[in-house]
Enzyme design. Structure first.
Site, PDB file in Angstrom:
ATOM      1  N   GLY A  11      59.508  49.507  44.852  1.00 48.75           N
ATOM      2  CA  GLY A  11      59.624  48.734  43.606  1.00 48.75           C
ATOM      3  C   GLY A  11      59.383  47.252  43.838  1.00 48.75           C
ATOM      4  O   GLY A  11      59.794  46.714  44.860  1.00 48.75           O
ATOM      5  N   ARG A  72      53.958  53.617  45.294  1.00 47.12           N
ATOM      6  CA  ARG A  72      54.691  54.670  45.984  1.00 47.12           C
ATOM      7  C   ARG A  72      53.618  55.633  46.481  1.00 47.12           C
ATOM      8  O   ARG A  72      52.698  55.975  45.750  1.00 47.12           O
ATOM      9  CB  ARG A  72      55.695  55.326  45.042  1.00 47.12           C
ATOM     10  CG  ARG A  72      56.739  54.292  44.591  1.00 47.12           C
ATOM     11  CD  ARG A  72      58.041  54.890  44.167  1.00 47.12           C
ATOM     12  NE  ARG A  72      59.103  53.890  44.249  1.00 47.12           N
ATOM     13  CZ  ARG A  72      59.450  53.060  43.250  1.00 47.12           C
ATOM     14  NH1 ARG A  72      58.832  53.109  42.094  1.00 47.12           N
ATOM     15  NH2 ARG A  72      60.423  52.186  43.413  1.00 47.12           N
ATOM     16  N   ASP A 103      64.648  50.481  51.584  1.00 47.58           N
ATOM     17  CA  ASP A 103      64.911  51.347  52.741  1.00 47.58           C
ATOM     18  C   ASP A 103      63.971  52.549  52.790  1.00 47.58           C
ATOM     19  O   ASP A 103      63.709  53.084  53.868  1.00 47.58           O
ATOM     20  CB  ASP A 103      66.383  51.744  52.817  1.00 47.58           C
ATOM     21  CG  ASP A 103      66.823  52.599  51.651  1.00 47.58           C
ATOM     22  OD1 ASP A 103      66.252  52.440  50.562  1.00 47.58           O
ATOM     23  OD2 ASP A 103      67.733  53.426  51.831  1.00 47.58           O
ATOM     24  N   GLY A 104      63.417  52.973  51.646  1.00 44.31           N
ATOM     25  CA  GLY A 104      62.391  54.019  51.673  1.00 44.31           C
ATOM     26  C   GLY A 104      61.194  53.545  52.487  1.00 44.31           C
ATOM     27  O   GLY A 104      60.711  54.241  53.399  1.00 44.31           O
ATOM     28  N   THR A 126      64.194  44.135  47.101  1.00 47.11           N
ATOM     29  CA  THR A 126      64.651  45.010  46.018  1.00 47.11           C
ATOM     30  C   THR A 126      65.654  44.235  45.181  1.00 47.11           C
ATOM     31  O   THR A 126      66.415  43.433  45.720  1.00 47.11           O
ATOM     32  CB  THR A 126      65.306  46.311  46.540  1.00 47.11           C
ATOM     33  OG1 THR A 126      66.034  46.915  45.465  1.00 47.11           O
ATOM     34  CG2 THR A 126      66.285  46.069  47.666  1.00 47.11           C
ATOM     35  N   ASP A 128      68.162  45.550  43.808  1.00 46.64           N
ATOM     36  CA  ASP A 128      69.459  46.250  43.804  1.00 46.64           C
ATOM     37  C   ASP A 128      70.486  45.702  44.795  1.00 46.64           C
ATOM     38  O   ASP A 128      71.668  46.020  44.698  1.00 46.64           O
ATOM     39  CB  ASP A 128      69.253  47.747  44.083  1.00 46.64           C
ATOM     40  CG  ASP A 128      68.557  48.443  42.924  1.00 46.64           C
ATOM     41  OD1 ASP A 128      68.519  47.879  41.825  1.00 46.64           O
ATOM     42  OD2 ASP A 128      68.041  49.556  43.138  1.00 46.64           O
ATOM     43  N   ASP A 130      71.087  46.531  47.828  1.00 43.71           N
ATOM     44  CA  ASP A 130      71.840  47.642  48.432  1.00 43.71           C
ATOM     45  C   ASP A 130      71.298  48.048  49.796  1.00 43.71           C
ATOM     46  O   ASP A 130      71.440  49.190  50.215  1.00 43.71           O
ATOM     47  CB  ASP A 130      71.824  48.848  47.487  1.00 43.71           C
ATOM     48  CG  ASP A 130      70.409  49.336  47.193  1.00 43.71           C
ATOM     49  OD1 ASP A 130      69.453  48.628  47.533  1.00 43.71           O
ATOM     50  OD2 ASP A 130      70.270  50.424  46.615  1.00 43.71           O
ATOM     51  N   ARG A 163      80.237  43.021  16.848  1.00 42.82           N
ATOM     52  CA  ARG A 163      79.730  44.289  17.393  1.00 42.82           C
ATOM     53  C   ARG A 163      80.194  44.529  18.820  1.00 42.82           C
ATOM     54  O   ARG A 163      80.563  43.591  19.527  1.00 42.82           O
ATOM     55  CB  ARG A 163      78.203  44.276  17.367  1.00 42.82           C
ATOM     56  CG  ARG A 163      77.736  44.495  15.964  1.00 42.82           C
ATOM     57  CD  ARG A 163      76.285  44.834  15.836  1.00 42.82           C
ATOM     58  NE  ARG A 163      76.062  45.151  14.443  1.00 42.82           N
ATOM     59  CZ  ARG A 163      74.994  44.821  13.742  1.00 42.82           C
ATOM     60  NH1 ARG A 163      74.011  44.177  14.309  1.00 42.82           N
ATOM     61  NH2 ARG A 163      74.891  45.154  12.479  1.00 42.82           N
ATOM     62  N   MET A 170      69.909  47.567  35.634  1.00 42.07           N
ATOM     63  CA  MET A 170      69.351  48.411  36.705  1.00 42.07           C
ATOM     64  C   MET A 170      70.340  48.582  37.858  1.00 42.07           C
ATOM     65  O   MET A 170      71.254  47.781  38.038  1.00 42.07           O
ATOM     66  CB  MET A 170      68.036  47.831  37.201  1.00 42.07           C
ATOM     67  CG  MET A 170      66.873  48.220  36.324  1.00 42.07           C
ATOM     68  SD  MET A 170      65.293  47.781  37.072  1.00 42.07           S
ATOM     69  CE  MET A 170      64.202  48.766  36.049  1.00 42.07           C
ATOM     70  N   GLY A 186      80.454  36.785  31.551  1.00 40.35           N
ATOM     71  CA  GLY A 186      81.708  36.847  30.788  1.00 40.35           C
ATOM     72  C   GLY A 186      81.780  38.083  29.913  1.00 40.35           C
ATOM     73  O   GLY A 186      82.317  38.055  28.808  1.00 40.35           O
TER      74      GLY A 186
HETATM   75  P1  ADP Z   1      61.801  51.445  48.468  1.00 34.47           P
HETATM   76  O1  ADP Z   1      61.064  50.999  49.670  1.00 34.47           O
HETATM   77  O2  ADP Z   1      61.914  50.371  47.438  1.00 34.47           O
HETATM   78  O3  ADP Z   1      63.135  52.098  48.835  1.00 34.47           O
HETATM   79  P2  ADP Z   1      60.618  54.086  47.966  1.00 34.47           P
HETATM   80  O4  ADP Z   1      61.828  54.842  48.374  1.00 34.47           O
HETATM   81  O5  ADP Z   1      59.891  54.499  46.747  1.00 34.47           O
HETATM   82  O6  ADP Z   1      60.922  52.524  47.723  1.00 34.47           O
HETATM   83  O7  ADP Z   1      59.627  54.093  49.218  1.00 34.47           O
HETATM   84  C1  ADP Z   1      58.381  53.424  49.152  1.00 34.47           C
HETATM   85  C2  ADP Z   1      57.357  54.210  49.945  1.00 34.47           C
HETATM   86  O8  ADP Z   1      57.767  54.269  51.324  1.00 34.47           O
HETATM   87  C3  ADP Z   1      57.199  55.656  49.539  1.00 34.47           C
HETATM   88  O9  ADP Z   1      56.340  55.815  48.421  1.00 34.47           O
HETATM   89  C4  ADP Z   1      56.584  56.249  50.796  1.00 34.47           C
HETATM   90  O10 ADP Z   1      55.217  55.937  50.885  1.00 34.47           O
HETATM   91  C5  ADP Z   1      57.341  55.498  51.891  1.00 34.47           C
HETATM   92  N1  ADP Z   1      58.517  56.279  52.306  1.00 34.47           N
HETATM   93  C6  ADP Z   1      59.712  56.365  51.703  1.00 34.47           C
HETATM   94  N2  ADP Z   1      60.547  57.225  52.345  1.00 34.47           N
HETATM   95  C7  ADP Z   1      59.837  57.710  53.382  1.00 34.47           C
HETATM   96  C8  ADP Z   1      60.114  58.652  54.401  1.00 34.47           C
HETATM   97  N3  ADP Z   1      61.294  59.281  54.508  1.00 34.47           N
HETATM   98  N4  ADP Z   1      59.144  58.934  55.297  1.00 34.47           N
HETATM   99  C9  ADP Z   1      57.943  58.308  55.226  1.00 34.47           C
HETATM  100  N5  ADP Z   1      57.619  57.413  54.282  1.00 34.47           N
HETATM  101  C10 ADP Z   1      58.534  57.113  53.364  1.00 34.47           C
END
Ligand code: ADP
Length: 324
Positions: A11, A72, A103-104, A126, A128, A130, A163, A170, A186
């Site tokens: 993202g 992605r 972390d993805g 990100t 978030d 997190d 209201r 998010m 607040g």
């Molecule tokens: P973020 O990096 O913001 O957490 P995503 O989880 O969508 O976002 O991960 C972004 C991209 O990183 C994914 O579309 C994929 O290409 C790669 N990715 C995520 N998780 C894995 C994984 N377990 N193994 C290999 N590539 C990954």
């Protein structure tokens, strides 16, 4: 090390451009060549990358989004996809990669390093906030300010029309934006993924406050709340109470865009300089973060093993600040 590449993945978040600029400028400062990869890991697989000059990153520090685009990429989950990406990097003689993402994206970088020996360094991007191993992620501060401003604006109508607004912000797994925008804006109540939400208890609180003369109230809900989304929760409240004037506002993607705050620009700049210098020092499979205002380089695995979440004592802060 002679040539490095940078990409943004997952993202988008405001401040990613400041991070790209910092990586490019620092690489050039150290006489490295630097390539920009378009659309995250998809660009590595598709061989969609090009050298970036210093002037390309002029005046991007103040722009949201990412000039490199982000994506992605399903193919990167598979070893074959990562092998293609590694081929691209080898073809262009790229000795190191900076990955700005969540972390993805770090899981992907981790595998790329393990399977193909390509040094990778992460920068946390990100909204978030997190990601384990860092107190702040690039974009969180801007998104928080956006949510706070929205709450300020909703207060006006809430007050004028008496209201109750349910405002969804998010954060699927993290209530940082919800909790901190509640305090800063607040607002009256907050529901986050960090604690089990008690909607019947919320109804009692809304009624108590209404009975004390507060006809305008704001409830902030994190999109990942276990009790449901803002529409579902508001419907439940309507059905199970005599509360009137209930409205829902979902802030959605406006929180991901916009002019990055000074905090995010400075954070991204600082992390970008250290990311390139970490590669030059031979570090790999680490993220550049900040802890207690010190730059730190935890292993990528720490970012998903120990995701950060706010201190639960913040719920007490919200309670103590309620109108009574
Ligand atoms: P973020 O990096 O913001 O957490 P995503 O989880 O969508 O976002 O991960 C972004 C991209 O990183 C994914 O579309 C994929 O290409 C790669 N990715 C995520 N998780 C894995 C994984 N377990 N193994 C290999 N590539 C990954």
């Amino acid at each position: 090390m002679k040539r490095i590449a940078v990409l943004t993945s997952g993202g988008d978040s405001p401040g990613m451009n400041a991070g790209i600029r910092a990586v490019v400028r620092t690489a050039l400062f150290h006489k490295l060549e630097v390539y920009g990869v378009r659309r995250g890991y998809q660009g590595l697989i598709d061989d969609d990358l090009a050298p970036i000059a210093s002037k390309t990153v002029s005046r991007i520090i103040n722009r949201g989004g990412t000039i490199l685009r982000t994506a992605r990429c399903m193919d990167f989950y598979e070893p074959e996809g990562r092998a293609k990406a590694a081929e691209t990097l080898k073809k262009h003689a790229i000795d190191g990669l900076v990955v700005i993402g969540g972390d993805g994206s770090y899981h992907g970088a981790h595998f790329l390093e393990k399977e193909h020996g390509i040094p990778c360094v992460g920068m946390p991007g990100t909204i978030d906030n997190d990601i384990g191993g860092t107190d702040y992620t690039i974009g969180y501060n801007t998104a928080l300010n956006t949510a706070m401003t929205a709450i300020d604006q909703l207060h006006d109508t809430a007050e004028s029309h008496e209201r109750i607004f349910f405002v969804e912000v998010m954060g699927r797994l993290s209530g940082y934006i919800a909790m901190m925008s509640t305090i800063a804006g607040g607002a009256d109540h907050v529901l986050t993924p960090e604690s089990k939400s008690d909607v019947d208890g919320l109804i009692k609180e809304l009624q108590r406050s209404r009975d004390e003369g507060n006809y305008n109230q704001i409830v902030v809900i994190s999109e990942g709340d276990d009790a449901g989304n803002a529409y579902e929760i508001s419907e439940y409240v309507k059905k199970n109470s005599d509360l009137k004037g209930i409205r829902v506002t979902v802030l959605g993607h406006i929180q991901r865009g916009g002019i990055p705050s000074a905090f995010d620009r400075i954070l991204a700049s600082r992390l970008g300089v250290h990311a390139v210098e970490a590669l030059l020092e031979g570090k790999s499979n680490v993220m550049i973060g900040v802890k207690a205002d010190q730059v730190v380089t935890p292993p990528l695995s720490e970012t998903w093993d120990n995701p950060t979440s706010f201190d639960s004592s913040y719920f007490h802060i919200v309670d103590a600040l309620l109108r009574r």
